[in-house]
Design an enzyme around this catalytic site. Structure first.
Site, PDB file in Angstrom:
ATOM      1  N   TRP A 134      -0.414  48.635 -51.966  1.00  0.00           N
ATOM      2  CA  TRP A 134      -0.599  49.490 -52.548  1.00  0.00           C
ATOM      3  C   TRP A 134      -0.687  50.797 -52.543  1.00  0.00           C
ATOM      4  CZ3 TRP A 134      -2.274  47.760 -57.268  1.00  0.00           C
ATOM      5  CH2 TRP A 134      -2.836  46.157 -57.177  1.00  0.00           C
ATOM      6  N   ASP A 203      -7.197  57.122 -52.245  1.00  0.00           N
ATOM      7  CA  ASP A 203      -7.647  55.646 -52.705  1.00  0.00           C
ATOM      8  C   ASP A 203      -8.260  54.507 -52.209  1.00  0.00           C
ATOM      9  OD1 ASP A 203      -7.932  53.245 -54.210  1.00  0.00           O
ATOM     10  OD2 ASP A 203      -5.595  53.114 -54.412  1.00  0.00           O
ATOM     11  N   LYS A 227     -14.462  45.832 -56.852  1.00  0.00           N
ATOM     12  CA  LYS A 227     -14.816  45.530 -55.494  1.00  0.00           C
ATOM     13  C   LYS A 227     -15.946  45.818 -54.643  1.00  0.00           C
ATOM     14  CE  LYS A 227     -10.275  45.410 -54.321  1.00  0.00           C
ATOM     15  NZ  LYS A 227      -9.325  45.461 -55.548  1.00  0.00           N
TER      16      LYS A 227
HETATM   17  N1  PMP Z   1      -5.661  51.097 -54.497  1.00  0.00           N
HETATM   18  C1  PMP Z   1      -5.864  49.822 -54.226  1.00  0.00           C
HETATM   19  C2  PMP Z   1      -6.215  50.051 -53.438  1.00  0.00           C
HETATM   20  C3  PMP Z   1      -6.741  48.544 -54.372  1.00  0.00           C
HETATM   21  O1  PMP Z   1      -7.211  47.307 -53.664  1.00  0.00           O
HETATM   22  C4  PMP Z   1      -5.941  48.061 -56.059  1.00  0.00           C
HETATM   23  C5  PMP Z   1      -6.347  47.026 -56.675  1.00  0.00           C
HETATM   24  N2  PMP Z   1      -6.916  45.886 -55.693  1.00  0.00           N
HETATM   25  C6  PMP Z   1      -5.699  48.690 -56.904  1.00  0.00           C
HETATM   26  C7  PMP Z   1      -5.505  50.120 -55.959  1.00  0.00           C
HETATM   27  C8  PMP Z   1      -4.952  48.473 -58.559  1.00  0.00           C
HETATM   28  O2  PMP Z   1      -6.919  48.627 -59.159  1.00  0.00           O
HETATM   29  P1  PMP Z   1      -6.753  48.383 -60.491  1.00  0.00           P
HETATM   30  O3  PMP Z   1      -6.094  47.249 -60.699  1.00  0.00           O
HETATM   31  O4  PMP Z   1      -8.302  49.082 -60.931  1.00  0.00           O
HETATM   32  O5  PMP Z   1      -5.861  49.005 -61.156  1.00  0.00           O
END
Ligand code: PMP
Length: 390
Positions: A134, A203, A227
């Site tokens: 990520w 994040d 989550k």
């Molecule tokens: N950051 C992290 C740490 C994630 O785990 C995720 C998705 N699992 C995201 C960003 C992306 O999130 P989204 O699908 O809400 O754009």
């Protein structure tokens, strides 16, 4: 192993079903498979929240309308947003020096939006901790608005480790990191120490409100809901209120934090269902769990249970992350015998556990232990892991 050999299963009323996973699924419909949902996200939600939500879909008490048909301009919804914001602030101890926003576009939009709002331009160097799937993906997307510079790279090591903060050469005005790498199951146990007025962006999508946060170490925090907080559709952004002054003119209004702050997170039609569900989860955290210290202790107990089972069988399981950097939210592992992965998946699914497939980028397996997953569920998984054989 057969499902019949499994330990007793917890039921909604606290009784434990003793005749195996199959019968508990049959006896209780899908609800209890949901209770054993180890998905990386969207994750399990508290049973009490699901019950309240299903009633609200039919009719919200006191309003007389379905949750899905209530105006986002209604007084009722404004109170929902207000209470959700207040509860986030209470849980974190965040006063007016913080602005709290509920936005759309997922965490992915924040990869670039956060930096654009900090006034970064194409040439602005931003220090990036590339420690997993990520953060790598966030870096690629942020490159549309700034010039990320990798300050620490875990890629060559297969994203199994995290840096010590002291090892970083911190010289840019902004640092970005991901506190919990969801795919690889890596978590920082400390936030970066303050460094020469550097703006720190984090994040926290996969560990937000799972443990106390060192607010003082951060300037912008973003986390999607799916989550630990609710369903997909809403992303929480916390930023230091003074940073609103840095937002450059000319951003499209939907991408401008100031517009959302002025509108109290109701700039356009927000995801009413997602925000209301988040409120129910926040109330659950407050009233049924208590505070983030208690939540963290519960999460640590679940993680200890699952990792102990994985570690007890090195002949079968190979956890992905270096031990000292293991995440309490996501335990990623492979089988020592990869040719048995399909059989393992079939057995674990048959036993009533859901969502354990690893992320598509890594393969293997991942047990996600988000807030709403019970210790009972983690213990059941641990017993399954201990009793399974090749
Ligand atoms: N950051 C992290 C740490 C994630 O785990 C995720 C998705 N699992 C995201 C960003 C992306 O999130 P989204 O699908 O809400 O754009």
């Amino acid at each position: 192993m057969s499902a019949g050999a499994l330990p007793p299963w917890p039921l909604a009323n606290g009784r434990r079903e003793t005749s195996g996973a199959r019968s508990f699924v049959q006896a209780t419909g899908t609800a209890w498979r949901n209770a054993h949902n180890f998905s990386g996200g969207p994750g399990a939600l508290p049973h009490s929240v699901l019950e309240q939500l299903s009633r609200a879909v039919h009719e919200v008490t006191g309003v007389g309308l379905s949750l899905l048909g209530i105006s986002h301009r209604s007084e009722w919804f404004q109170e929902v947003v207000w209470e959700a914001e207040t509860t986030v602030r209470d849980l974190l101890g965040a006063g007016d020096e913080w602005t709290v926003l509920f936005l759309q576009g997922g965490a992915s939009l924040q990869f670039s939006m956060a930096l654009a709002n900090l006034g970064c331009a194409k040439h602005t160097a931003v220090e990036w901790v590339r420690a997993g799937y990520w953060s790598a993906r966030a870096m690629r997307e942020a490159a549309c608005v700034c010039a990320p510079r990798v300050a620490w790279d875990g890629q060559d090591g297969g994203y199994r480790d995290l840096p010590e903060w002291a090892a970083l050469d911190r010289r840019e005005a902004v640092l970005h990191y991901v506190s919990n790498e969801t795919v690889e199951g890596l978590a920082f146990d400390q936030a970066p120490p303050r460094c020469d007025g550097q703006v720190v962006v984090c994040d926290m999508s996969s560990d937000f409100l799972s443990r106390p946060i060192q607010l003082a170490a951060h300037d912008v925090i973003y986390a999607h809901a799916q989550k630990n907080l609710g369903p997909a559709g809403v992303t929480v952004v916390l930023l230091r209120t003074e940073l609103l002054e840095r937002v450059p003119a000319g951003l499209p209004p939907m991408l401008d934090y100031r517009e959302h702050a002025r509108a109290g997170s109701i700039y356009n039609t927000p995801p009413v269902l997602a925000i209301y569900t988040m409120l129910l989860v926040l109330r659950w955290l407050r009233t049924e769990i208590g505070d983030l210290h208690r939540m963290s202790a519960m999460n640590a107990a679940k993680a200890a249970t699952v990792y102990a089972a994985l570690d007890a069988r090195p002949d079968l399981y190979a956890p992905h992350a270096r031990r000292a950097k293991r995440s309490a939210m996501n335990a990623a592992f492979r089988l020592t015998e990869p040719s048995r992965e399909a059989a393992f998946l079939a057995a674990i699914t048959d036993a009533g556990f859901a969502g354990l497939e690893g992320h598509r980028s890594l393969g293997g397996f991942r047990a996600s232990l988000y807030n709403a997953l019970s210790l009972d569920a983690a213990q059941d998984l641990a017993e399954f892991l201990l009793s399974w054989s090749l």
